[in-house]
Design a protein around this motif. Structure first.
Motif, PDB file in Angstrom:
ATOM      1  N   VAL A   1      -0.775   8.242  -2.294  1.00  0.00           N
ATOM      2  CA  VAL A   1       0.374   8.807  -1.578  1.00  0.00           C
ATOM      3  C   VAL A   1       1.725   8.496  -2.241  1.00  0.00           C
ATOM      4  O   VAL A   1       2.549   9.401  -2.394  1.00  0.00           O
ATOM      5  CB  VAL A   1       0.360   8.360  -0.102  1.00  0.00           C
ATOM      6  N   PRO A   2       1.994   7.261  -2.657  1.00  0.00           N
ATOM      7  CA  PRO A   2       3.317   7.014  -3.258  1.00  0.00           C
ATOM      8  C   PRO A   2       3.598   7.902  -4.470  1.00  0.00           C
ATOM      9  O   PRO A   2       4.702   8.445  -4.596  1.00  0.00           O
ATOM     10  CB  PRO A   2       3.256   5.538  -3.680  1.00  0.00           C
TER      11      PRO A   2
ATOM     12  N   ILE B   1       5.638  11.669  14.834  1.00  0.00           N
ATOM     13  CA  ILE B   1       6.886  11.791  14.067  1.00  0.00           C
ATOM     14  C   ILE B   1       6.626  11.763  12.560  1.00  0.00           C
ATOM     15  O   ILE B   1       7.540  11.638  11.772  1.00  0.00           O
ATOM     16  CB  ILE B   1       7.859  10.655  14.435  1.00  0.00           C
TER      17      ILE B   1
ATOM     18  N   ASP C   1       5.859  13.243   9.071  1.00  0.00           N
ATOM     19  CA  ASP C   1       6.101  14.580   8.521  1.00  0.00           C
ATOM     20  C   ASP C   1       5.885  14.685   7.021  1.00  0.00           C
ATOM     21  O   ASP C   1       6.243  15.687   6.414  1.00  0.00           O
ATOM     22  CB  ASP C   1       7.510  15.059   8.894  1.00  0.00           C
ATOM     23  N   ILE C   2       5.307  13.663   6.427  1.00  0.00           N
ATOM     24  CA  ILE C   2       5.123  13.709   4.967  1.00  0.00           C
ATOM     25  C   ILE C   2       4.211  14.869   4.585  1.00  0.00           C
ATOM     26  O   ILE C   2       4.530  15.674   3.708  1.00  0.00           O
ATOM     27  CB  ILE C   2       4.570  12.371   4.447  1.00  0.00           C
TER      28      ILE C   2
ATOM     29  N   GLU D   1      12.818   3.510  -2.896  1.00  0.00           N
ATOM     30  CA  GLU D   1      13.501   4.774  -2.549  1.00  0.00           C
ATOM     31  C   GLU D   1      12.640   5.665  -1.655  1.00  0.00           C
ATOM     32  O   GLU D   1      13.134   6.640  -1.088  1.00  0.00           O
ATOM     33  CB  GLU D   1      13.910   5.522  -3.826  1.00  0.00           C
ATOM     34  N   LEU D   2      11.340   5.318  -1.523  1.00  0.00           N
ATOM     35  CA  LEU D   2      10.470   6.118  -0.661  1.00  0.00           C
ATOM     36  C   LEU D   2      10.593   5.736   0.815  1.00  0.00           C
ATOM     37  O   LEU D   2      10.013   6.394   1.688  1.00  0.00           O
ATOM     38  CB  LEU D   2       9.000   5.963  -1.092  1.00  0.00           C
TER      39      LEU D   2
ATOM     40  N   HIS E   1       8.696   1.288  -5.399  1.00  0.00           N
ATOM     41  CA  HIS E   1       9.567   2.454  -5.168  1.00  0.00           C
ATOM     42  C   HIS E   1      10.238   2.372  -3.803  1.00  0.00           C
ATOM     43  O   HIS E   1       9.893   3.137  -2.894  1.00  0.00           O
ATOM     44  CB  HIS E   1       8.750   3.744  -5.284  1.00  0.00           C
TER      45      HIS E   1
ATOM     46  N   ASN F   1       5.830  18.273   5.337  1.00  0.00           N
ATOM     47  CA  ASN F   1       6.888  18.621   4.379  1.00  0.00           C
ATOM     48  C   ASN F   1       6.311  19.081   3.041  1.00  0.00           C
ATOM     49  O   ASN F   1       6.851  19.975   2.388  1.00  0.00           O
ATOM     50  CB  ASN F   1       7.823  17.426   4.160  1.00  0.00           C
TER      51      ASN F   1
ATOM     52  N   ILE G   1       9.495  17.532  13.730  1.00  0.00           N
ATOM     53  CA  ILE G   1       8.497  16.620  14.315  1.00  0.00           C
ATOM     54  C   ILE G   1       8.465  16.741  15.836  1.00  0.00           C
ATOM     55  O   ILE G   1       9.354  17.339  16.438  1.00  0.00           O
ATOM     56  CB  ILE G   1       8.824  15.173  13.917  1.00  0.00           C
TER      57      ILE G   1
ATOM     58  N   ASN H   1      11.904   8.731  10.338  1.00  0.00           N
ATOM     59  CA  ASN H   1      11.872   9.213  11.727  1.00  0.00           C
ATOM     60  C   ASN H   1      11.679   8.092  12.744  1.00  0.00           C
ATOM     61  O   ASN H   1      11.660   8.347  13.943  1.00  0.00           O
ATOM     62  CB  ASN H   1      10.758  10.251  11.903  1.00  0.00           C
ATOM     63  N   TYR H   2      11.503   6.877  12.269  1.00  0.00           N
ATOM     64  CA  TYR H   2      11.379   5.733  13.175  1.00  0.00           C
ATOM     65  C   TYR H   2      12.766   5.199  13.516  1.00  0.00           C
ATOM     66  O   TYR H   2      13.703   5.326  12.712  1.00  0.00           O
ATOM     67  CB  TYR H   2      10.585   4.603  12.510  1.00  0.00           C
TER      68      TYR H   2
ATOM     69  N   LEU I   1       4.307  11.430  -3.386  1.00  0.00           N
ATOM     70  CA  LEU I   1       5.653  11.535  -2.808  1.00  0.00           C
ATOM     71  C   LEU I   1       6.724  11.595  -3.887  1.00  0.00           C
ATOM     72  O   LEU I   1       7.687  12.360  -3.781  1.00  0.00           O
ATOM     73  CB  LEU I   1       5.930  10.338  -1.899  1.00  0.00           C
ATOM     74  N   LEU I   2       6.550  10.784  -4.914  1.00  0.00           N
ATOM     75  CA  LEU I   2       7.523  10.806  -6.016  1.00  0.00           C
ATOM     76  C   LEU I   2       7.506  12.164  -6.722  1.00  0.00           C
ATOM     77  O   LEU I   2       8.561  12.715  -7.055  1.00  0.00           O
ATOM     78  CB  LEU I   2       7.210   9.685  -7.021  1.00  0.00           C
TER      79      LEU I   2
ATOM     80  N   PRO J   1       0.813  -1.236   0.000  1.00  0.00           N
ATOM     81  CA  PRO J   1       0.000   0.000   0.000  1.00  0.00           C
ATOM     82  C   PRO J   1       0.843   1.282   0.000  1.00  0.00           C
ATOM     83  O   PRO J   1       0.405   2.305  -0.507  1.00  0.00           O
ATOM     84  CB  PRO J   1      -0.805  -0.091   1.303  1.00  0.00           C
ATOM     85  N   LEU J   2       2.041   1.221   0.530  1.00  0.00           N
ATOM     86  CA  LEU J   2       2.903   2.405   0.535  1.00  0.00           C
ATOM     87  C   LEU J   2       3.736   2.503  -0.744  1.00  0.00           C
ATOM     88  O   LEU J   2       4.542   3.422  -0.895  1.00  0.00           O
ATOM     89  CB  LEU J   2       3.823   2.396   1.759  1.00  0.00           C
TER      90      LEU J   2
ATOM     91  N   LEU K   1      11.402   8.352   3.333  1.00  0.00           N
ATOM     92  CA  LEU K   1      10.359   9.369   3.489  1.00  0.00           C
ATOM     93  C   LEU K   1       9.270   8.885   4.441  1.00  0.00           C
ATOM     94  O   LEU K   1       8.733   9.642   5.232  1.00  0.00           O
ATOM     95  CB  LEU K   1       9.732   9.706   2.132  1.00  0.00           C
ATOM     96  N   TYR K   2       8.967   7.593   4.357  1.00  0.00           N
ATOM     97  CA  TYR K   2       7.932   7.045   5.240  1.00  0.00           C
ATOM     98  C   TYR K   2       8.461   6.784   6.652  1.00  0.00           C
ATOM     99  O   TYR K   2       7.772   7.044   7.630  1.00  0.00           O
ATOM    100  CB  TYR K   2       7.415   5.711   4.693  1.00  0.00           C
TER     101      TYR K   2
END
Lengths: 209, 237
Positions: free
Chosen positions: B78-79, B119, B121-122, A154-155, A152, B125, B143, A162-163, B82-83, A146-147, A158-159
């Motif tokens: 969302v993906p 935390i 931040d997508i 490379e994302l 990709h 940002n 964050i 921060n974890y 983001l790209l 789903p993400l 971004l997801y």
């Protein structure tokens, strides 16, 4: 014994079998655990219906789905209990359950009630990503795909940049699931911790349903 | 659909396109999240004498507006967003130092941050980037911000707008803590307070005393512009 295929629990949920005086309406991600609790405690008066577990990814749809299920089945049972916590509904599910006069599980989500709601909150692990047994098995269907990380990767930062750790909240002792969860942590570039919770406050809730 | 018809095997030479075609192509490249192509397009337009602010607004923000609209309509997810944002970021990185040099217009100033305990931040940002693209100066607190961090930044930066973001239903109530503290300190009305995040809605925004809930980055920009214009008009009245 119903067919507890994880994929069908994810997409379709589980139909009630019509036996029992109390209907539990639950997230499909809790089916294995609730049936285990029922079996261990001889709770033969309980019947179980599960909504598709993938609603976890669409919390804005949970309240209406639960409301529909309660309205559809309540006349056939003495009582209905909703085996969801708030689960990202922002209090809407709690309001709906109060409105319908049915009980639900205390807490923000399943991670909290497996760990113990008060304990979970006191830990304050805001940089931890959590998995349960079900989510460890269904990681690709609930997280990776789903993400868009299958297409990709490379994302990833971004997801999850921060974890810092993945905490696997284990309901049962299963070395294979431990390995699997650790692999997910590796894939996400996070430290790994396994924390055995058993059924936590889910067991208490189901026993008193 | 591609603006420039071509077969799969053709290599499109961006520098062969006229300005209008190139901007159209950059819209497509942003939509497809092609960072290198966006960077190349930005450099070509700079070489052709376009002002950095014009490239930003016409090519990048213009393209992201289409992305934002299709996200809102459920065509993109969302993906893909983001790209696209990552591609725009590549273009912004080239333009940002030049914008400072060329004195691009400044619409207003915003302090923004994700609330305590959160935390994610997508969204924040994305809003920061689009606000910068629209000519706002953005001070990003990052964050997990406690009320003290927001208040310190307001005091130090004197922005027009405070933006707060949350992804979790467990953390979004903290926005009310911040606003209530601003009220207690008598500074609430000194700022426009905008809130956003997946689990929020207009009703929540109203209930906690924000000026507006912004459902996405494009709405945040439009809302911010409206409030800042109103604020400036009031100050000048």
């Amino acid at each position: 014994m119903p067919d507890l295929n994880d994929q069908s629990l994810t997409i379709d949920g589980l139909a009630p079998n019509g036996r029992g005086r109390v209907l539990i309406i639950a997230c499909g991600a809790l089916a294995h655990e609730i049936l285990a609790i029922k079996r261990m405690n001889g709770l033969d008066h309980l019947d179980l219906q599960c909504l598709p577990a993938i609603l976890h990814n669409h919390p804005e749809r949970i309240t209406d789905a639960v409301r529909d299920a309660v309205e559809k089945h309540r006349a056939d049972y003495d009582r209905v209990f909703v085996a969801y916590a708030d689960c990202g509904t922002g209090g809407l599910l709690e309001m709906a359950c109060a409105d319908m006069g049915v009980g639900m599980i205390r807490g923000p989500h399943c991670y909290a009630f497996f760990d113990g709601v008060d304990q979970f909150e006191s830990r304050g692990e805001v940089t931890a990503f959590f998995l349960t047994d079900f989510l460890a098995r269904q990681f690709d269907a609930f997280v990776w795909k789903p993400l868009g990380l299958d297409k990709h990767p490379e994302l990833l930062s971004l997801y999850f940049g921060n974890y810092d750790k993945l905490v696997y909240l284990a309901q049962i002792d299963d070395p294979e699931l431990d390995d699997l969860a650790r692999k997910h942590a590796d894939r996400m570039g996070l430290a790994y911790e396994r924390r055995f919770t058993g059924y936590g406050e889910l067991e208490t809730a189901i026993k008193h349903a | 659909m591609k603006a420039i018809a071509m077969s799969e095997d053709d290599d499109l030479i961006l520098s062969d396109l006229n300005d209008e075609e190139l901007v159209e192509q950059m819209f497509d490249d942003l939509y497809d999240g092609l960072k290198e192509e966006i960077e190349e397009g930005v450099n070509i337009l700079l070489e052709r004498g376009w002002a950095p602010y014009r490239i930003l607004t016409e090519a990048l923000v213009g393209g992201m507006t289409i992305v934002g609209k299709d996200f809102r309509d459920g065509i993109l997810f969302v993906p893909e967003v983001l790209l696209a944002a990552n591609a725009m970021k590549g273009g912004m990185a080239i333009l940002k130092p030049l914008l400072a040099e060329t004195g691009a217009p400044r619409v207003g100033k915003m302090v923004i941050g994700t609330v305590k305990g959160d935390i994610h931040d997508i969204g924040k940002n994305l809003v920061s980037m689009m606000m910068e693209g629209a000519g706002f100066e953005v001070v990003d607190l990052g964050i997990n911000n406690a009320v003290e961090a927001y208040l310190e930044a307001l005091e130090a930066e004197k922005p027009d707008i405070l933006g707060m973001s949350a992804l979790l239903t467990t953390t979004m109530p903290y926005m009310k803590t911040v606003i209530d503290t601003m009220v207690e300190q008598g500074i609430r009305d000194d700022y426009v307070v905008l809130v956003g995040g997946a689990p929020l809605n207009e009703e929540f925004g109203r209930a906690i005393g924000a000026d507006a809930y912004c459902r996405d980055a494009a709405v945040a920009v439009e809302t911010a512009k409206t409030f800042v214009t109103r604020r400036h008009n009031q100050m000048n009245a």
